[in-house]
Design an enzyme around this catalytic site. Structure first.
Site, PDB file in Angstrom:
ATOM      1  N   TRP A  11     -17.059  -5.224 -24.608  1.00 21.89           N
ATOM      2  CA  TRP A  11     -16.455  -6.325 -25.931  1.00 21.89           C
ATOM      3  C   TRP A  11     -17.186  -7.563 -25.901  1.00 21.89           C
ATOM      4  O   TRP A  11     -16.908  -8.278 -26.500  1.00 21.89           O
ATOM      5  CB  TRP A  11     -15.010  -6.295 -25.718  1.00 21.89           C
ATOM      6  CG  TRP A  11     -14.379  -4.987 -25.875  1.00 21.89           C
ATOM      7  CD1 TRP A  11     -14.732  -4.031 -26.839  1.00 21.89           C
ATOM      8  CD2 TRP A  11     -13.004  -4.570 -25.792  1.00 21.89           C
ATOM      9  NE1 TRP A  11     -13.932  -2.925 -26.991  1.00 21.89           N
ATOM     10  CE2 TRP A  11     -12.852  -3.244 -26.257  1.00 21.89           C
ATOM     11  CE3 TRP A  11     -11.751  -5.394 -25.226  1.00 21.89           C
ATOM     12  CZ2 TRP A  11     -11.568  -2.826 -26.261  1.00 21.89           C
ATOM     13  CZ3 TRP A  11     -10.653  -4.814 -25.287  1.00 21.89           C
ATOM     14  CH2 TRP A  11     -10.369  -3.515 -25.741  1.00 21.89           C
ATOM     15  N   HIS A  96     -26.941  -6.463 -17.591  1.00 19.80           N
ATOM     16  CA  HIS A  96     -26.857  -6.265 -18.934  1.00 19.80           C
ATOM     17  C   HIS A  96     -27.937  -7.260 -19.640  1.00 19.80           C
ATOM     18  O   HIS A  96     -28.390  -8.399 -18.962  1.00 19.80           O
ATOM     19  CB  HIS A  96     -25.595  -6.854 -19.700  1.00 19.80           C
ATOM     20  CG  HIS A  96     -25.438  -6.338 -21.029  1.00 19.80           C
ATOM     21  ND1 HIS A  96     -26.020  -7.002 -22.052  1.00 19.80           N
ATOM     22  CD2 HIS A  96     -25.024  -5.361 -21.851  1.00 19.80           C
ATOM     23  CE1 HIS A  96     -25.971  -6.573 -23.176  1.00 19.80           C
ATOM     24  NE2 HIS A  96     -25.332  -5.674 -23.011  1.00 19.80           N
ATOM     25  N   GLU A 168     -30.620   0.825 -21.842  1.00 21.99           N
ATOM     26  CA  GLU A 168     -30.208   0.106 -22.935  1.00 21.99           C
ATOM     27  C   GLU A 168     -31.514  -0.763 -23.457  1.00 21.99           C
ATOM     28  O   GLU A 168     -31.771  -1.744 -23.133  1.00 21.99           O
ATOM     29  CB  GLU A 168     -29.387  -1.069 -22.908  1.00 21.99           C
ATOM     30  CG  GLU A 168     -27.956  -0.419 -22.441  1.00 21.99           C
ATOM     31  CD  GLU A 168     -26.766  -1.522 -22.616  1.00 21.99           C
ATOM     32  OE1 GLU A 168     -25.756  -0.904 -23.597  1.00 21.99           O
ATOM     33  OE2 GLU A 168     -26.673  -2.448 -22.277  1.00 21.99           O
ATOM     34  N   GLY A 234     -21.554  -1.522 -27.856  1.00 20.69           N
ATOM     35  CA  GLY A 234     -21.163  -2.952 -28.206  1.00 20.69           C
ATOM     36  C   GLY A 234     -20.385  -3.024 -29.292  1.00 20.69           C
ATOM     37  O   GLY A 234     -19.074  -2.828 -29.365  1.00 20.69           O
ATOM     38  N   GLY A 235     -21.023  -3.234 -30.415  1.00 14.33           N
ATOM     39  CA  GLY A 235     -20.739  -3.534 -31.680  1.00 14.33           C
ATOM     40  C   GLY A 235     -19.403  -2.601 -32.263  1.00 14.33           C
ATOM     41  O   GLY A 235     -18.491  -2.883 -32.576  1.00 14.33           O
TER      42      GLY A 235
HETATM   43  C1  PEP Z   1     -24.437  -3.386 -25.507  1.00 11.72           C
HETATM   44  O1  PEP Z   1     -24.459  -4.619 -25.560  1.00 11.72           O
HETATM   45  O2  PEP Z   1     -24.344  -2.991 -24.473  1.00 11.72           O
HETATM   46  C2  PEP Z   1     -24.567  -2.705 -26.738  1.00 11.72           C
HETATM   47  C3  PEP Z   1     -25.337  -1.454 -26.483  1.00 11.72           C
HETATM   48  O3  PEP Z   1     -24.374  -3.326 -28.040  1.00 11.72           O
HETATM   49  P1  PEP Z   1     -24.583  -2.695 -29.365  1.00 11.72           P
HETATM   50  O4  PEP Z   1     -23.925  -1.197 -29.327  1.00 11.72           O
HETATM   51  O5  PEP Z   1     -23.892  -3.564 -30.486  1.00 11.72           O
HETATM   52  O6  PEP Z   1     -26.015  -2.441 -29.860  1.00 11.72           O
END
Ligand code: PEP
Length: 251
Positions: A11, A96, A168, A234-235
């Protein structure tokens, strides 16, 4: 080895008491202990206590978004692994890309935090991934290998039995761009092979999550890849509907 899919919501610095309560109550109502996936949330520190009071005894687990490498002391504004355990956390995110880029955490800093998490009894979720420039220069594997090696060299491989990795790609985080299932699978397989060269059993058990604009519309295809064991979201984890669409995409 059957690795249970984990769908985890990061979040970031979003939310309020009302929003956290609404999200958690909605997630509890729309998921179940015998579901096909595990569900976890990573609220901001001020809301961990609220998460603990709502989620205790349920099938949803929670964690912190970072931790200080020190166990305690004069570190104004910081939070230790022991404090996260005290708030009922099972996990903590480490490395992260936003911590690496905005707060200048080096590979060595990340390794110290990873070790501190394990020492406190948390399961670290180690985030790795390349920038767009690195991908375009064909450095994806070397960057991910370097980020992993910094941690493996600091703590050894055996302790990864208590850890999770999240791949990621930085260019896919919060951008709406998603790695194709094939691009993601290729890096996940690279990570698992790398771990496997050191310990086959740990590699086989290790959950490797994909993160980067995971949505209800792309989750099923991503999670169907043999080395993708869930998502760090994330979003799309900020509304009950979008997050449950991802949870519901697990076959
Ligand atoms: C994250 O920040 O770990 C992420 C994957 O964000 P989003 O899903 O918004 O790309």
């Amino acid at each position: 080895m059957m690795r249970k899919i984990l769908v985890a919501g990061n979040w970031k610095m979003h939310g309020s008491k009302t929003m956290v309560r609404t999200l958690l109550e909605g997630l509890l109502a729309g998921s179940s202990a015998d579901g096909k996936a595990d569900l976890a949330v990573f609220p901001s520190f001020p809301y961990l206590s609220l998460a603990e009071s709502i989620l205790s005894g349920s099938h949803i687990t929670w964690g912190g978004q970072t931790l200080n490498p020190n166990a305690q002391g004069a570190h104004t504004g910081e939070t230790s692994g022991g404090m996260l355990v005290d708030m009922g956390c099972r996990y903590v995110l480490v490395g992260h890309s936003e911590r690496r880029s905005i707060y200048a955490e080096s590979d060595e800093d990340v390794a110290l935090r990873f070790k501190a998490a394990l020492d406190a009894g948390l399961e670290p979720v180690l985030c790795v991934g390349e920038t767009l420039e690195e991908r375009e220069q064909d450095q994806t594997e070397s960057v991910v290998a370097r980020q992993l090696d910094a941690v493996i060299n600091a703590v050894g491989i055996d302790i990864f039995s208590r850890a999770i990795i999240a791949y990621e790609p930085v260019w896919a985080i919060g951008t709406g761009l998603t790695a194709t299932p094939q691009q993601a699978q290729s890096v996940h397989a690279f990570i698992r092979d790398k771990i496997s060269a050191l310990n086959v059993i740990i590699a086989d058990q290790l959950r490797i999550l994909y993160g980067g604009s995971v949505k209800g519309s792309n989750a099923a295809e991503l999670f169907a890849q043999s080395d993708i064991d869930g998502g760090l979201v994330g979003g799309a984890s900020l509304t009950v509907e979008d997050f449950l669409a991802i949870y519901g995409a697990v076959a």
